[in-house]
Design a protein around this motif. Sequence first.
Motif, short mmCIF file in Angstrom:
data_model
loop_
_atom_site.label_atom_id
_atom_site.label_comp_id
_atom_site.label_asym_id
_atom_site.label_seq_id
_atom_site.Cartn_x
_atom_site.Cartn_y
_atom_site.Cartn_z
N SER A 114 0.91 -1.13 0.42
CA SER A 114 -0.19 -0.18 -0.08
C SER A 114 0.85 0.94 -0.24
O SER A 114 0.71 2.47 -0.12
CB SER A 114 -1.19 -0.26 1.16
N PHE A 129 -4.19 1.48 -2.28
CA PHE A 129 -3.49 3.00 -0.76
C PHE A 129 -4.31 2.24 0.23
O PHE A 129 -4.04 0.96 0.58
CB PHE A 129 -3.63 3.68 -1.07
N GLY A 132 -5.39 -1.53 0.74
CA GLY A 132 -3.86 -2.56 1.82
C GLY A 132 -3.47 -2.27 3.03
O GLY A 132 -3.05 -3.29 3.87
#
Length: 160
Positions: A114, A129, A132
């Motif tokens: 991420s 992002f 994650g």
Amino acid sequence: MVLFFIQLGIAITSLLFSTFASWYEGSAILDNPWEWKYSTPFSQLLYGDVQNINQISQLDHFVYAAKFQPTFPLIMLISGLYLLILIGYQLFKSRKIRFVYFLSLLAGTLFILSYLVFNSPTIGGQIFFYFGLTSGILCIVGAAIIYFILFKRNTNEHDS
């Protein structure tokens, strides 16, 4: 054990379907030469600057799909992650402390992945992002819960 195989079958089917769909959607990169500089990291590793369609790696189709049409790549990631956790649980169900380590390692990997897309200007990068980050936090929380349940069980066994 039957439930495990049903879950395994559903996860593999979902992973395969979303992989093919992502690959197909990502093939749109072939029609967008202005995006080759920004969405072909694997091809650039192999050939340097990408000059023609024949130099584009199949893996770059997934990068392009993840950046601009993230639905199927996200389903691919979710089903792959579910598959990893399912197999990890099955492997380590008799040694739960190892499953805690497995989840912690998985969380660390998710945090690193991420971080790699942290500053992405595309909607897909932002989605990956947050996915994650959220899944890494859930893995750490799951590992902590299992660890403290084991710790509590072990201290109760020593007290008796």
